[in-house]
Each structure stands twice: as C-alpha cells, then as structure tokens.
Motif scaffolding. Structure first.
Motif, mmCIF file in Angstrom:
data_model
loop_
_atom_site.group_PDB
_atom_site.id
_atom_site.type_symbol
_atom_site.label_atom_id
_atom_site.label_comp_id
_atom_site.label_asym_id
_atom_site.label_seq_id
_atom_site.Cartn_x
_atom_site.Cartn_y
_atom_site.Cartn_z
ATOM 1 N N TYR A 134 0.747 -1.404 0.027
ATOM 2 C CA TYR A 134 0.128 0.088 -0.172
ATOM 3 C C TYR A 134 0.915 0.996 -0.042
ATOM 4 C CZ TYR A 134 -3.869 -3.150 1.338
ATOM 5 O OH TYR A 134 -4.893 -4.208 1.392
ATOM 6 N N VAL A 135 0.533 2.284 -0.732
ATOM 7 C CA VAL A 135 1.341 3.322 -1.062
ATOM 8 C C VAL A 135 0.441 4.532 -0.455
ATOM 9 C CG1 VAL A 135 2.393 4.864 -2.452
ATOM 10 C CG2 VAL A 135 2.793 2.422 -2.821
ATOM 11 N N ILE A 136 0.960 5.419 0.513
ATOM 12 C CA ILE A 136 0.060 6.514 1.189
ATOM 13 C C ILE A 136 0.941 7.518 0.972
ATOM 14 C CG2 ILE A 136 -1.033 7.541 3.472
ATOM 15 C CD1 ILE A 136 -0.782 4.185 4.182
ATOM 16 N N ASP A 137 0.139 8.701 0.559
ATOM 17 C CA ASP A 137 0.672 9.917 0.161
ATOM 18 C C ASP A 137 0.708 10.772 1.167
ATOM 19 O OD1 ASP A 137 -1.828 11.497 0.421
ATOM 20 O OD2 ASP A 137 -2.136 11.840 -1.518
ATOM 21 N N ARG A 138 1.567 11.815 1.218
ATOM 22 C CA ARG A 138 1.802 12.949 2.280
ATOM 23 C C ARG A 138 0.553 13.418 2.968
ATOM 24 N NH1 ARG A 138 7.279 14.649 1.953
ATOM 25 N NH2 ARG A 138 8.167 14.348 0.036
ATOM 26 N N SER A 139 -0.475 13.460 2.321
ATOM 27 C CA SER A 139 -1.717 13.863 2.970
ATOM 28 C C SER A 139 -2.557 12.755 3.502
ATOM 29 C CB SER A 139 -2.625 14.580 2.036
ATOM 30 O OG SER A 139 -1.927 15.654 1.356
ATOM 31 N N GLY A 140 -2.077 11.437 3.578
ATOM 32 C CA GLY A 140 -2.814 10.568 4.182
ATOM 33 C C GLY A 140 -3.913 9.648 3.412
ATOM 34 N N VAL A 141 -3.534 9.668 2.112
ATOM 35 C CA VAL A 141 -4.495 9.182 1.221
ATOM 36 C C VAL A 141 -4.030 7.731 0.475
ATOM 37 C CG1 VAL A 141 -5.724 9.421 -1.042
ATOM 38 C CG2 VAL A 141 -5.859 11.245 0.743
ATOM 39 N N VAL A 142 -4.459 6.855 0.448
ATOM 40 C CA VAL A 142 -4.005 5.487 -0.055
ATOM 41 C C VAL A 142 -4.047 6.079 -1.694
ATOM 42 C CG1 VAL A 142 -4.336 3.102 -0.524
ATOM 43 C CG2 VAL A 142 -4.919 4.124 1.407
ATOM 44 N N ARG A 143 -2.753 6.014 -2.124
ATOM 45 C CA ARG A 143 -2.563 6.089 -3.530
ATOM 46 C C ARG A 143 -2.520 4.935 -4.477
ATOM 47 N NH1 ARG A 143 -1.650 11.881 -4.469
ATOM 48 N NH2 ARG A 143 -1.419 11.309 -6.548
ATOM 49 N N TYR A 144 -2.068 3.994 -3.911
ATOM 50 C CA TYR A 144 -1.762 2.666 -4.963
ATOM 51 C C TYR A 144 -1.812 1.369 -3.914
ATOM 52 C CZ TYR A 144 0.637 0.071 -8.538
ATOM 53 O OH TYR A 144 0.786 -1.040 -9.529
ATOM 54 N N ALA A 145 -2.512 0.359 -4.323
ATOM 55 C CA ALA A 145 -2.267 -0.916 -3.675
ATOM 56 C C ALA A 145 -2.188 -1.821 -4.595
ATOM 57 C CB ALA A 145 -3.656 -0.910 -3.133
ATOM 58 N N LYS A 146 -1.149 -2.968 -4.328
ATOM 59 C CA LYS A 146 -0.874 -3.630 -5.371
ATOM 60 C C LYS A 146 -0.621 -5.000 -4.613
ATOM 61 C CE LYS A 146 2.944 -5.094 -8.194
ATOM 62 N NZ LYS A 146 3.547 -4.729 -9.503
ATOM 63 N N ALA A 147 -1.084 -6.236 -5.494
ATOM 64 C CA ALA A 147 -0.375 -7.695 -4.899
ATOM 65 C C ALA A 147 0.750 -7.839 -6.031
ATOM 66 C CB ALA A 147 -1.288 -8.681 -4.914
ATOM 67 N N GLY A 148 1.838 -8.285 -5.593
ATOM 68 C CA GLY A 148 2.722 -8.595 -6.484
ATOM 69 C C GLY A 148 4.101 -7.668 -6.254
ATOM 70 N N SER A 149 5.361 -8.134 -6.871
ATOM 71 C CA SER A 149 6.552 -7.485 -6.517
ATOM 72 C C SER A 149 6.562 -6.348 -7.315
ATOM 73 C CB SER A 149 7.583 -8.349 -6.551
ATOM 74 O OG SER A 149 7.793 -8.884 -7.845
ATOM 75 N N PHE A 150 7.138 -5.194 -6.993
ATOM 76 C CA PHE A 150 7.559 -4.122 -7.736
ATOM 77 C C PHE A 150 8.717 -4.368 -8.493
ATOM 78 C CE2 PHE A 150 5.131 -1.866 -4.232
ATOM 79 C CZ PHE A 150 4.393 -1.168 -5.266
ATOM 80 N N GLN A 151 8.840 -3.928 -9.814
ATOM 81 C CA GLN A 151 9.818 -3.778 -10.693
ATOM 82 C C GLN A 151 10.540 -2.404 -10.376
ATOM 83 O OE1 GLN A 151 11.260 -6.224 -12.460
ATOM 84 N NE2 GLN A 151 9.709 -7.458 -11.474
#
Length: 168
Positions: A134-151
């Motif tokens: 889960y990626v959360i921005d500076r304002s506390g909003v979830v901006r991205y969610a992903k199952a699986g590894s990142f490149q």
C-alpha cells in the motif's frame, strides 16, 4: 493435488482480506484516506500512520518463504536509503508464518527500512497474494495498492511523483 492446494491457499487469502461482521469495515481503498493503523516494529516501538502524516509511506506485507518478496527487498531498501531524507518511509510487515524476529535480525540490519511483526486491525489486508503493498501519500490518502512485487521502474514511477507533491 497442486491445483487443489493453490485453490485452497487462494481461498484462505481472500477470506483473510474480508473483515468479519464484528470488525470495522474500514479497508484501505485507493483514493480514500488511509485507515488508522499502528505498526509494531521488531524493537517493540509503535509507529502510527497519523504520526507519519507529511511523508510518503509504503506498507509492504511479505514473508520469508516468498521469492518475489525477497527479490524486491534490495531495490526497495536502496530506494528508501536514497529518498528517506525527502520524507519517504517503508515498513516491511512480516506474515505470522515467517521466521521469529531473532532469525530476521541479520536481514533487518541490512535493510534501510524497519521490519515489523504486525500492523493493527484488518485495514491493510493481503490483496490475493504476497507481496502486497500500500502506498500512502503525504496527505494520508491511499494512492496505490498492489499484490505482487515491484519492478524498479514501476516503483520509481509511483513514488517519485508523490515525493514531489506537497501535503494537502
């Protein structure tokens, strides 16, 4: 037999991702404020998402037995080391069936970001597999969610624009 095992494992992961009727149904959703959570680090310190407001935060669920999880960790650690001073944080949350913390001490010492034994509540479930991030921005909003590894390129394309944004 392998197909049955894969189906059963998938069913368990999906069941774990859905809160029971007795739990608060606040599950992290892209575009919505991040639900409150407390991350307990290996050294027993507790970090709250509220206390991280103003930073870009990645919550990364992983397991010691997960090859893709282990493969993305060096890239994430190098990225974190480079951008931590810009307000970037990662928390590696191990699954319950990973090794005890004392076995992971060497790995924890090699990473630039802290490992955690757990995150409170069920607001940040596995999304059908590991790793789940889960990626959360500076304002506390979830901006991205992903199952699986990142490149590496994908990770940069998600995180760098968020680091350039001011908190709202």
């Amino acid at each position: 037999m392998g197909r049955i095992w894969n189906f059963a494992a998938s069913a368990v992961l999906v069941a774990c991702a859905v809160p029971s009727q007795g739990e608060a149904a606040t599950v992290a959703k892209v575009g919505k404020p991040a639900p409150p959570a407390t991350i307990t680090l290996f050294d027993k310190r507790k970090v709250t998402l509220a206390g991280l407001r103003g930073k870009v935060v990645v919550i990364n669920h992983w397991a010691t037995w997960c090859g893709p999880c282990k493969a993305e960790m060096p890239m994430m650690s190098a990225f974190h080391a480079r951008y931590k001073a810009s307000g970037f944080e990662i928390f590696g949350v191990t699954t319950e069936d990973s090794l005890p913390a004392f076995y992971l001490k060497k790995l924890a010492g090699a990473l630039s970001y802290p490992l955690s034994r757990g995150i409170s509540g069920s607001s940040y479930p596995f999304l059908g597999g590991l790793p789940t991030s889960y990626v959360i921005d500076r304002s506390g909003v979830v901006r991205y969610a992903k199952a699986g590894s990142f490149q590496p390129r994908e990770f940069s394309e998600i995180i760098l624009p968020l680091l350039r944004e001011p908190a709202r």
